[in-house]
Write a protein that holds these residues in place. Structure first.
Motif, PDB file in Angstrom:
ATOM      1  N   SER A  61       0.820  -1.203   0.000  1.00  0.00           N
ATOM      2  CA  SER A  61       0.000   0.000   0.000  1.00  0.00           C
ATOM      3  C   SER A  61       0.854   1.254   0.000  1.00  0.00           C
ATOM      4  N   PHE A  62       0.372   2.267  -0.659  1.00  0.00           N
ATOM      5  CA  PHE A  62       1.015   3.575  -0.629  1.00  0.00           C
ATOM      6  C   PHE A  62       0.492   4.258   0.620  1.00  0.00           C
ATOM      7  N   CYS A  63       1.374   4.552   1.547  1.00  0.00           N
ATOM      8  CA  CYS A  63       0.914   5.110   2.812  1.00  0.00           C
ATOM      9  C   CYS A  63       1.490   6.503   3.030  1.00  0.00           C
ATOM     10  N   SER A  64       0.891   7.231   3.949  1.00  0.00           N
ATOM     11  CA  SER A  64       1.354   8.580   4.239  1.00  0.00           C
ATOM     12  C   SER A  64       2.640   8.534   5.056  1.00  0.00           C
ATOM     13  N   PHE A  65       3.413   9.595   5.002  1.00  0.00           N
ATOM     14  CA  PHE A  65       4.694   9.662   5.700  1.00  0.00           C
ATOM     15  C   PHE A  65       4.469   9.795   7.199  1.00  0.00           C
ATOM     16  N   SER A  66       5.152   8.967   7.966  1.00  0.00           N
ATOM     17  CA  SER A  66       5.008   9.007   9.419  1.00  0.00           C
ATOM     18  C   SER A  66       6.366   9.109  10.107  1.00  0.00           C
TER      19      SER A  66
ATOM     20  N   CYS B  15      -3.528   2.093  -3.618  1.00  0.00           N
ATOM     21  CA  CYS B  15      -4.121   3.032  -2.670  1.00  0.00           C
ATOM     22  C   CYS B  15      -4.377   2.315  -1.348  1.00  0.00           C
ATOM     23  N   ALA B  16      -3.944   2.919  -0.249  1.00  0.00           N
ATOM     24  CA  ALA B  16      -4.130   2.328   1.077  1.00  0.00           C
ATOM     25  C   ALA B  16      -5.603   2.278   1.480  1.00  0.00           C
ATOM     26  N   LYS B  17      -6.426   3.096   0.854  1.00  0.00           N
ATOM     27  CA  LYS B  17      -7.838   3.156   1.229  1.00  0.00           C
ATOM     28  C   LYS B  17      -8.695   2.171   0.421  1.00  0.00           C
TER      29      LYS B  17
ATOM     30  N   CYS C 156      -6.075   9.540  -5.180  1.00  0.00           N
ATOM     31  CA  CYS C 156      -6.441   8.300  -5.857  1.00  0.00           C
ATOM     32  C   CYS C 156      -7.533   8.590  -6.880  1.00  0.00           C
ATOM     33  N   GLY C 157      -7.373   8.066  -8.067  1.00  0.00           N
ATOM     34  CA  GLY C 157      -8.346   8.289  -9.132  1.00  0.00           C
ATOM     35  C   GLY C 157      -9.663   7.580  -8.900  1.00  0.00           C
ATOM     36  N   ARG C 158      -9.706   6.620  -8.004  1.00  0.00           N
ATOM     37  CA  ARG C 158     -10.944   5.886  -7.728  1.00  0.00           C
ATOM     38  C   ARG C 158     -11.679   6.444  -6.514  1.00  0.00           C
ATOM     39  N   CYS C 159     -10.993   6.604  -5.372  1.00  0.00           N
ATOM     40  CA  CYS C 159     -11.707   6.974  -4.140  1.00  0.00           C
ATOM     41  C   CYS C 159     -11.390   8.381  -3.640  1.00  0.00           C
TER      42      CYS C 159
END
Length: 94
Positions: free
Chosen positions: A2-7, A23-25, A71-74
């Motif tokens: 998954s592509f996740c946000s930077f933490s 997409c992680a979602k 994300c192009g889908r969600c």
């Protein structure tokens, strides 16, 4: 993967095994490991998406050299596309 946000400890920055970043979602295919390259930012860097509709882009206020990417889908926020900042002249970096 998954592509996740930077933490603070982005695990995919130096990850170069073959695969697809999604997409992680919603799980939609975003980037192939074939378009990934080493970059000094803490996030993974890609030169192109898998599908023409993998991501949606909109202008970034106050930054003419960047586009907001989702994300192009969600519509999940993915970060930015930096224009003319890819590994080759004229190429962009996601």
């Amino acid at each position: 993967m998954s592509f996740c946000s930077f933490s603070g400890g982005e695990i995919f920055q130096n990850h170069f095994e073959p695969g697809v970043y999604v997409c992680a979602k919603c799980g939609y295919e975003l980037f192939s490991s074939r378009s990934k390259y080493a970059h000094s930012s803490p996030w993974p860097a890609f030169t192109e998406t898998i599908h023409a509709d993998s991501v949606a882009k909109r202008p970034e206020r106050n930054s003419p050299d960047a586009l907001k990417v989702s994300c192009g889908r969600c519509g999940n926020g993915l970060g930015h596309e930096f224009l003319n900042d890819g590994p080759k002249p004229g190429q962009s970096r996601f």
